[in-house]
Design a protein around this motif. Structure first.
Motif, mmCIF file in Angstrom:
data_model
loop_
_atom_site.group_PDB
_atom_site.id
_atom_site.type_symbol
_atom_site.label_atom_id
_atom_site.label_comp_id
_atom_site.label_asym_id
_atom_site.label_seq_id
_atom_site.Cartn_x
_atom_site.Cartn_y
_atom_site.Cartn_z
ATOM 1 N N TRP A 11 10.150 2.034 10.538
ATOM 2 C CA TRP A 11 10.299 2.376 9.128
ATOM 3 C C TRP A 11 11.712 2.078 8.659
ATOM 4 C CZ3 TRP A 11 6.211 4.531 6.292
ATOM 5 C CH2 TRP A 11 5.079 4.861 7.053
ATOM 6 N N ARG A 41 3.985 1.879 2.313
ATOM 7 C CA ARG A 41 5.102 2.572 1.693
ATOM 8 C C ARG A 41 4.775 4.048 1.622
ATOM 9 N NH1 ARG A 41 8.117 1.451 -4.061
ATOM 10 N NH2 ARG A 41 9.556 3.157 -3.821
ATOM 11 N N ARG A 42 5.714 4.883 2.039
ATOM 12 C CA ARG A 42 5.570 6.333 1.876
ATOM 13 C C ARG A 42 6.875 6.815 1.250
ATOM 14 N NH1 ARG A 42 2.666 9.222 6.676
ATOM 15 N NH2 ARG A 42 0.963 8.031 5.787
ATOM 16 N N THR A 43 6.783 7.312 0.059
ATOM 17 C CA THR A 43 7.933 7.629 -0.809
ATOM 18 C C THR A 43 8.905 6.444 -0.802
ATOM 19 O OG1 THR A 43 9.189 8.909 0.829
ATOM 20 C CG2 THR A 43 7.588 10.100 -0.492
ATOM 21 N N ASP A 45 0.847 -1.189 0.000
ATOM 22 C CA ASP A 45 0.000 0.000 0.000
ATOM 23 C C ASP A 45 0.887 1.245 0.000
ATOM 24 O OD1 ASP A 45 -2.155 1.594 0.237
ATOM 25 O OD2 ASP A 45 -2.538 1.159 2.346
ATOM 26 N N THR A 46 0.913 1.965 -1.121
ATOM 27 C CA THR A 46 1.724 3.188 -1.155
ATOM 28 C C THR A 46 0.849 4.380 -0.799
ATOM 29 O OG1 THR A 46 1.272 3.509 -3.474
ATOM 30 C CG2 THR A 46 3.293 2.358 -2.938
ATOM 31 N N GLU A 47 1.384 5.282 -0.057
ATOM 32 C CA GLU A 47 0.618 6.442 0.389
ATOM 33 C C GLU A 47 1.395 7.707 0.107
ATOM 34 O OE1 GLU A 47 -1.008 5.774 4.283
ATOM 35 O OE2 GLU A 47 -2.330 4.461 3.169
ATOM 36 N N ASN A 48 1.386 8.114 -1.162
ATOM 37 C CA ASN A 48 2.124 9.310 -1.542
ATOM 38 C C ASN A 48 1.218 10.491 -1.863
ATOM 39 O OD1 ASN A 48 4.471 7.839 -1.266
ATOM 40 N ND2 ASN A 48 4.506 7.235 -3.416
ATOM 41 N N GLU A 105 10.937 12.068 0.527
ATOM 42 C CA GLU A 105 10.709 12.483 1.909
ATOM 43 C C GLU A 105 10.898 13.987 2.069
ATOM 44 O OE1 GLU A 105 14.459 10.073 3.080
ATOM 45 O OE2 GLU A 105 14.241 11.588 4.622
ATOM 46 N N TRP A 144 10.270 5.021 1.841
ATOM 47 C CA TRP A 144 10.320 4.403 3.169
ATOM 48 C C TRP A 144 9.182 3.412 3.333
ATOM 49 C CZ3 TRP A 144 14.158 5.187 6.776
ATOM 50 C CH2 TRP A 144 15.115 6.141 6.419
ATOM 51 N N PHE A 145 9.481 2.294 4.034
ATOM 52 C CA PHE A 145 8.515 1.219 4.201
ATOM 53 C C PHE A 145 8.234 0.994 5.675
ATOM 54 C CE2 PHE A 145 8.297 -0.511 -0.097
ATOM 55 C CZ PHE A 145 9.367 0.148 -0.685
ATOM 56 N N LYS A 146 6.958 0.831 5.980
ATOM 57 C CA LYS A 146 6.569 0.539 7.355
ATOM 58 C C LYS A 146 6.652 -0.976 7.550
ATOM 59 C CE LYS A 146 3.018 1.573 10.711
ATOM 60 N NZ LYS A 146 1.632 1.996 10.905
ATOM 61 N N HIS A 170 4.478 11.908 13.830
ATOM 62 C CA HIS A 170 5.375 12.503 12.837
ATOM 63 C C HIS A 170 4.848 13.878 12.462
ATOM 64 C CE1 HIS A 170 5.998 8.068 11.753
ATOM 65 N NE2 HIS A 170 6.865 8.440 12.666
ATOM 66 N N THR A 227 12.171 5.397 13.638
ATOM 67 C CA THR A 227 10.861 5.706 14.221
ATOM 68 C C THR A 227 9.931 6.371 13.215
ATOM 69 O OG1 THR A 227 11.631 7.844 15.027
ATOM 70 C CG2 THR A 227 11.824 5.986 16.546
ATOM 71 N N GLY A 228 10.472 6.909 12.124
ATOM 72 C CA GLY A 228 9.625 7.580 11.138
ATOM 73 C C GLY A 228 10.164 7.433 9.736
ATOM 74 N N PRO A 229 9.354 7.825 8.741
ATOM 75 C CA PRO A 229 9.755 7.680 7.349
ATOM 76 C C PRO A 229 10.676 8.806 6.876
ATOM 77 C CG PRO A 229 7.535 8.523 7.459
ATOM 78 C CD PRO A 229 7.989 8.375 8.871
ATOM 79 N N GLY A 230 11.885 8.868 7.406
ATOM 80 C CA GLY A 230 12.838 9.903 6.996
ATOM 81 C C GLY A 230 14.208 9.587 7.559
ATOM 82 N N ARG A 231 15.226 10.131 6.909
ATOM 83 C CA ARG A 231 16.587 9.779 7.296
ATOM 84 C C ARG A 231 16.961 10.269 8.685
ATOM 85 N NH1 ARG A 231 17.146 14.604 4.528
ATOM 86 N NH2 ARG A 231 16.771 13.839 2.452
ATOM 87 N N GLY A 232 16.286 11.321 9.169
ATOM 88 C CA GLY A 232 16.642 11.889 10.459
ATOM 89 C C GLY A 232 16.005 11.195 11.652
ATOM 90 N N TYR A 233 14.971 10.397 11.406
ATOM 91 C CA TYR A 233 14.314 9.734 12.538
ATOM 92 C C TYR A 233 15.253 8.696 13.142
ATOM 93 C CZ TYR A 233 9.990 11.943 11.033
ATOM 94 O OH TYR A 233 9.039 12.865 10.703
ATOM 95 N N PRO A 234 15.354 8.642 14.473
ATOM 96 C CA PRO A 234 16.361 7.774 15.088
ATOM 97 C C PRO A 234 16.087 6.285 14.884
ATOM 98 C CG PRO A 234 14.963 8.783 16.751
ATOM 99 C CD PRO A 234 14.633 9.439 15.464
#
Lengths: 216, 244
Positions: free
Chosen positions: B76, B60-62, A51-54, A85, B64-66, A146, B37-44
């Protein structure tokens, strides 16, 4: 006696030959030549779709201050696509109604600048966004959300006072992601266009809004 | 009516619940992968999953995958790390990479351009369908806001790209359409007009990365106006294209 041993040997020889023949016969039936071939074609495993969410779609309400014409409540809709991102593109449409200018209010009996229809203010714009400060917000000790502070800039058109005007927009916003699919926004934008209604000038129209979007 | 809505919502919920079991599962092949912890390079990074463990990919968000680990830990991870895992067939996990090959093979394309048409600012939105790598057809809508009038131009174009494989690939365009001119409200006694127009154009695509390309073009329009003289208009524009 001789004939007896001869018989025994003959019997042995027969036995050996027959077992050998049987053996070979068995070996023949044991070969992989099969009459019925079971179809063992392996089905390729089809991986489950992820599931993509963009995309983000939502609505917002707020206040838009129209230069010289008061402040109106604005309602609008936005659609965003997140490329990475860091970056996203956003299309939005909003509308409000302008009030009276101070001249129209102060001078009793003076002619009005605009008809009611011309006071309808609507805009659309296409903007680029940059998530400048992504982060997390904490509520209590057990919940983390977030968030992102983003900058946006774009171009579009505003219909006001009966005309369309090429409009630039600049602003920033704060995105608070509640869960996998819902986000809240706080936005501040400046809509900039040239207007020749009250003398030729560049008009700045500030908008603050809050809204909800769905990720899909 | 509310009853129907409730039923629709409930059926949606059950559909969602059924879909829950059907997540893609992969096995860690590297010594470990990291969960952010999150979909980004800065999340720890807060958790690592060891080699041999099976994980579920939920969203999937961009890039990054959950991920949900066997013990239920959710976090992520980036596409690059997830490609070091194995799928149930024992092969390396692969996600579709969007690169210039996809751009060259694109079937449909959507773009937004801004520019100038004889002093008026323009905004263009268009959609294109490509029959072959060389030939495509487009429908475009352009708004041109000038000092004296507001123009809405809808166009049907044919576009030829002689060298579709080049990173910067030129094109030629031919088009026909309609121009609707609304004079400024401040001008007295001016009427709306609608005229036929045609154009020739020259431009280029420049592939950037992922699903992005730049497009720049220069067009010459002829407006077949109801006056005796045909108008000749020059336009340039620059914009961003995304494709599917």
């Amino acid at each position: 006696m001789e004939t007896r041993t001869g018989h025994v040997f003959l019997g042995l020889a027969l036995l050996i030959i027959s077992t050998l023949m049987l053996g070979t016969a068995r070996a023949e039936t044991g070969t992989p030549e099969q009459v019925i071939k079971p179809s063992l074609k392996r089905e390729p495993i089809k991986p489950a779709r992820i599931d993509t969410e963009n995309f983000e779609l939502g609505a917002y309400v707020g206040m838009l201050s129209i230069e010289d014409f008061g402040t109106g409540s604005v309602t609008g809709a936005r659609l965003a696509y997140h490329f990475s991102e860091d970056f996203f593109a956003e299309a939005s449409y909003g509308q409000t109604t302008a009030g009276k200018s101070s001249i129209e209010k102060d001078l009793i009996g003076s002619a009005q600048y605009l008809t009611d229809a011309e006071r309808e203010y609507s805009y659309y714009n296409l903007s680029f966004g940059f998530n400048v400060l992504p982060g997390e917000a904490f509520i209590g000790s057990g919940r983390a959300f977030h968030t992102a502070l983003y900058l946006v800039a774009g171009t579009g058109s505003t219909e006001f006072a009966g005309d369309d005007r090429h409009t630039l927009n600049l602003g920033f916003g704060y995105r608070f992601i509640f869960n996998d699919w819902l986000a809240g926004h706080l936005d501040a934008r400046d809509h900039i266009f040239d207007i020749d209604l009250t003398g030729n000038k560049t008009s700045h129209n500030l908008e603050v809004s809050t809204g909800l979007t769905l990720f899909f | 009516m509310p009853f129907i809505l409730v039923i629709i919502l409930l059926s949606l919920c059950t559909g969602y619940a059924q879909a829950d079991d059907n997540y893609r599962k992969v096995q860690i092949a590297e010594p470990y992968i990291e969960l952010h912890t999150g979909p980004g390079r800065g999340y720890p990074v807060f958790y690592v999953i060891d080699r041999g463990e099976w994980i579920e990919i939920h969203k999937r968000r961009t890039d990054w995958f959950k991920i949900v680990a066997g013990n239920g830990t959710t976090g992520w991870t980036h596409q690059a790390e997830l490609e070091l895992t194995l799928n149930p067939e024992g092969k390396q996990t692969r996600f579709e990479q969007i690169n210039q090959d996809q751009f060259i093979r694109r079937k449909t394309e959507v773009g937004v351009l801004g520019g100038d048409m004889d002093g008026a600012q323009t905004m263009t939105l268009y959609g294109a369908y490509r029959f072959t790598h060389n030939l495509s057809t487009e429908l475009s809508f352009m708004q041109a806001v000038g000092n004296y009038s507001n123009n809405l131009i809808s166009n049907f174009n044919l576009l030829n790209q002689p060298f579709p494989d080049w990173r910067i690939s030129p094109f030629f365009a031919l088009g026909m359409g309609n121009i609707k001119t609304t004079p400024r409200a401040t001008l007295v006694q001016a009427k709306d007009r609608s005229d036929l127009l045609a154009h020739v154009g020259l431009g280029a695509y420049g592939y950037i990365s992922s699903r992005f390309a730049l497009r720049a073009e220069y067009n010459r329009y002829v407006v077949f106006s109801s006056d005796d003289d045909n108008e000749d208009i020059k336009e340039w524009k620059l914009g961003l294209v995304t494709f599917f």
